[in-house]
Design a protein around this motif. Structure first.
Motif, PDB file in Angstrom:
ATOM      1  N   SER A 171      -5.003 -11.004  -5.911  1.00 51.92           N
ATOM      2  CA  SER A 171      -5.648  -9.983  -6.104  1.00 51.92           C
ATOM      3  C   SER A 171      -5.606  -8.795  -4.738  1.00 51.92           C
ATOM      4  O   SER A 171      -4.687  -9.401  -3.656  1.00 51.92           O
ATOM      5  CB  SER A 171      -7.122 -10.399  -5.678  1.00 51.92           C
ATOM      6  OG  SER A 171      -7.335 -10.768  -4.519  1.00 51.92           O
ATOM      7  N   MET A 172      -6.004  -7.779  -4.782  1.00 50.11           N
ATOM      8  CA  MET A 172      -5.781  -6.831  -3.721  1.00 50.11           C
ATOM      9  C   MET A 172      -6.966  -7.041  -2.682  1.00 50.11           C
ATOM     10  O   MET A 172      -8.058  -7.264  -3.055  1.00 50.11           O
ATOM     11  CB  MET A 172      -5.607  -5.478  -3.973  1.00 50.11           C
ATOM     12  CG  MET A 172      -4.575  -5.016  -5.080  1.00 50.11           C
ATOM     13  SD  MET A 172      -4.640  -3.243  -5.456  1.00 50.11           S
ATOM     14  CE  MET A 172      -4.226  -2.586  -3.939  1.00 50.11           C
ATOM     15  N   THR A 173      -6.660  -7.049  -1.410  1.00 52.38           N
ATOM     16  CA  THR A 173      -7.750  -7.034  -0.358  1.00 52.38           C
ATOM     17  C   THR A 173      -8.432  -5.875  -0.289  1.00 52.38           C
ATOM     18  O   THR A 173      -8.062  -4.769  -0.861  1.00 52.38           O
ATOM     19  CB  THR A 173      -7.092  -7.265   1.099  1.00 52.38           C
ATOM     20  OG1 THR A 173      -6.229  -6.100   1.410  1.00 52.38           O
ATOM     21  CG2 THR A 173      -6.230  -8.575   1.144  1.00 52.38           C
ATOM     22  N   LYS A 174      -9.462  -5.596   0.284  1.00 52.75           N
ATOM     23  CA  LYS A 174     -10.242  -4.274   0.617  1.00 52.75           C
ATOM     24  C   LYS A 174      -9.211  -3.562   1.167  1.00 52.75           C
ATOM     25  O   LYS A 174      -9.508  -2.381   0.988  1.00 52.75           O
ATOM     26  CB  LYS A 174     -11.690  -4.731   1.217  1.00 52.75           C
ATOM     27  CG  LYS A 174     -12.491  -5.376   0.399  1.00 52.75           C
ATOM     28  CD  LYS A 174     -13.902  -5.505   0.942  1.00 52.75           C
ATOM     29  CE  LYS A 174     -15.133  -6.118   0.074  1.00 52.75           C
ATOM     30  NZ  LYS A 174     -16.520  -6.151   0.827  1.00 52.75           N
ATOM     31  N   ALA A 175      -8.929  -3.812   2.293  1.00 50.74           N
ATOM     32  CA  ALA A 175      -8.030  -3.234   3.013  1.00 50.74           C
ATOM     33  C   ALA A 175      -6.793  -2.373   2.181  1.00 50.74           C
ATOM     34  O   ALA A 175      -6.781  -1.163   2.354  1.00 50.74           O
ATOM     35  CB  ALA A 175      -7.235  -3.682   4.314  1.00 50.74           C
TER      36      ALA A 175
END
Length: 169
Positions: free
Chosen positions: A88-92
């Protein structure tokens, strides 16, 4: 107020709800399978849609400017939903994409005016500036709604509704 100004307000209300979603989504839900659709994937999908459809130049070859992680780049660009096994992609990472989209949206809204709304974005196409703007408002709200459902279903607060002028009613 012009029609374009009102469209920008409506778009920004929806877009700000999407950005708020990133801020309030609990980490444990961010990448979780929510009926097969993790929240991070809803958000990046929606950002990609706005990046593609709300741009300055529709005639050149489009390139996503987002710093997408290499491991996910092809799936995201091809508009495929990612599975847990993809990562997944991080929030950052998502916030970095939001920053880039913010800059592009400033350019887009800076050049659009009421006289352009019924103009086609491509010479041989059916889409007008009005159709792509309104479609992106609906697209964002569709995904915010699905993510709100996931938040509520898992016992968390939903994104608060943002709308122009409601405080005056």
């Amino acid at each position: 107020m012009t029609t374009t100004e009102m469209l920008k307000i409506q778009f920004n209300d929806s877009y700000n709800m999407l950005k708020e979603l990133v801020q309030i989504c609990p980490d444990k839900l961010w990448s979780a399978e929510n009926h097969g659709l993790p929240i991070w994937n809803h958000v990046i999908h929606t950002l990609c849609g706005s990046m593609f459809w709300l741009r300055e130049d529709y005639n050149g070859n489009f390139q996503f400017e987002f710093p997408l992680p290499e491991r996910l780049r092809d799936k995201i660009i091809q508009d495929d939903w990612c599975e847990a096994s993809d990562g997944s992609m991080t929030k950052a990472e998502v916030c970095a994409c939001i920053d880039i989209l913010d800059e592009n949206l400033d350019k887009f809204w800076g050049r659009i005016n009421d006289n352009m709304l019924d103009q086609k974005i491509w010479d041989n196409g059916e889409f007008t500036y009005l159709s792509v703007i309104t479609a992106q408002i609906r697209h964002i709200m569709c995904h915010v709604g699905m993510c709100n459902a996931a938040l509520l279903e898992n016992g968390f607060d939903e994104v608060k509704w943002i709308a122009y002028g409601e405080e005056r009613i």
